[in-house]
Design an enzyme around this catalytic site. Sequence first.
Site, mmCIF file in Angstrom:
data_model
loop_
_atom_site.group_PDB
_atom_site.id
_atom_site.type_symbol
_atom_site.label_atom_id
_atom_site.label_comp_id
_atom_site.label_asym_id
_atom_site.label_seq_id
_atom_site.Cartn_x
_atom_site.Cartn_y
_atom_site.Cartn_z
ATOM 1 N N VAL A 11 -5.168 5.149 -7.539
ATOM 2 C CA VAL A 11 -5.231 5.836 -8.804
ATOM 3 C C VAL A 11 -4.167 7.044 -8.873
ATOM 4 O O VAL A 11 -4.392 8.135 -9.324
ATOM 5 C CB VAL A 11 -6.649 6.382 -9.104
ATOM 6 C CG1 VAL A 11 -6.639 6.693 -10.571
ATOM 7 C CG2 VAL A 11 -7.828 5.361 -8.610
ATOM 8 N N GLY A 29 -0.750 6.196 -9.267
ATOM 9 C CA GLY A 29 0.446 5.343 -9.557
ATOM 10 C C GLY A 29 1.169 4.824 -8.571
ATOM 11 O O GLY A 29 2.326 4.387 -8.798
ATOM 12 N N GLY A 48 0.824 1.999 -7.311
ATOM 13 C CA GLY A 48 0.875 0.642 -7.412
ATOM 14 C C GLY A 48 2.030 0.172 -8.267
ATOM 15 O O GLY A 48 2.755 -0.907 -8.102
ATOM 16 N N GLU A 75 7.357 -15.726 -3.973
ATOM 17 C CA GLU A 75 6.015 -15.808 -4.139
ATOM 18 C C GLU A 75 5.551 -14.541 -3.452
ATOM 19 O O GLU A 75 6.049 -14.170 -2.306
ATOM 20 C CB GLU A 75 5.344 -16.895 -3.540
ATOM 21 C CG GLU A 75 3.980 -17.165 -3.396
ATOM 22 C CD GLU A 75 3.253 -17.919 -2.460
ATOM 23 O OE1 GLU A 75 2.043 -18.034 -2.492
ATOM 24 O OE2 GLU A 75 4.153 -18.528 -1.460
#
Length: 475
Positions: A198, A200, A202, A186
């Site tokens: 912004v 990349g 993530g 989880e």
Amino acid sequence: QQQQQQQAVQQLPQSGQADQQQLADNLQTLQQQSQSEQQQQQQQQAQHSLQQSSQQPSEQQQQQGSIVQAGQQQAPLEMQQAQLAAQAAHIPIGAYTQREEHLMRQEAAGEIEFAYVVNDRQPQNLIRLIGLKCIFSKQLPNMPREYICRLLLDKRHRSCALVAKSGSVLGGITYRIFPNQPGLAEIAFCAVAASQQVRGFGTRLMNQTKAYACERDGVTHFLTYADNNAVGYFIKQGFTREITLPRDYWVGFIKDYDGGTLMECIIHSKVPYKDLASLFKIQKAYLDMQLRQLSNSHVVHPGIPRQHVPLQPPHARVKDTPVPINPAAIPGVIQAGWTETPPSAKPYRLKVADGEVVEPTQEHVHHYMTDLLAGIIALPDAWPFQLPVDPTEALDYYDIILDPVDLSLISARLNSGQYYISLEMFVADIRKMCDNCRYYNAATTPYYQCANKLQAYMEQRLDKSIVPVATSHTE
């Protein structure tokens, strides 16, 4: 043979001295024949056993044969992979792949690092966990700090931290594993510092987390509750609202959050999450290779020069007009399956002045266009279109109208006999001329009204002269 020998032995005392020698010779002959027949049988049995052994190879021979066959199958596969890798280097890449490769270069240069962090009481990991706690507390204000700290320091939780060269933590993902539920995990927290968004990080962070979770923890399914602001991000990372795991497998283990959307992501052990850019390149190269077998769209033919002829009479703004190229003369057109459409195959027929319906041959079409243009020029409302627009009267006309058309230009193109190779091209120029007038002038001006009347006349002539094929057959 034995019976014959016994009979010969019994006959020995009863026969005379002369016959005894003959009987002995016969007995010896029979023995030699029996021995020769036994030898032949033994030879036949030996040959039969050799044939069976040659037809049924040993296990070692079978293994060797299978190894050779596997090697033969593996060799073309390796050649195909090498060919795909070579083609992938020349395949254009998209924005996602460019960003992934940029971050991979940063990792290789040591500018950033994606670290697998667990609370093992090591100083470095504890420092990184506290850094994650600070980021999660700032980026997830609805989460209590005590709750975040308790989950981060729980030994059942794992984290993937984005660490800068200076050692500061820029973002991370924390997930919990369940030892009694193999393959289940989880995601508890996911955030990147506001100053690093912004870029990349993530997407790269999620890919690294999937790789660590699969390799080190054996995770096959990620579950998480995403709030409304994060649903789009998780969808881009491969999460779906459809839960494929049996409900009994995760109910009671996953924490339920109010207002969240439960989402799932299936992790495949064979997917190289740390190097998806190379995978995408190989996939695009394979797709390109398959398309090349079905299509010739990748073949680039040399260009052909365009020919121009001077306009007669001369035009004020256009010196010459291009000569249309015969499609059959263009390299690759015939190979692509193009065939010239005969006049009889066109979906319409022309009704000439005397009411006769004729096929739209080049001669008939040219004669019809000449007659139609003469009728348009003779209209009282055609005066604004007789000559090109004077730039001294409309200063910005040619800045607004990029493709100007007038009746003198259409007449010169028609007189060249080479520009309007179809009726559709001629009609398109007339409509373009009227559209330009309506675009530049207001609806209340006389120019606008003249354009409407002129086009209405042409459309009325076309409706009377163009006869569909089905109607022409019935007539």
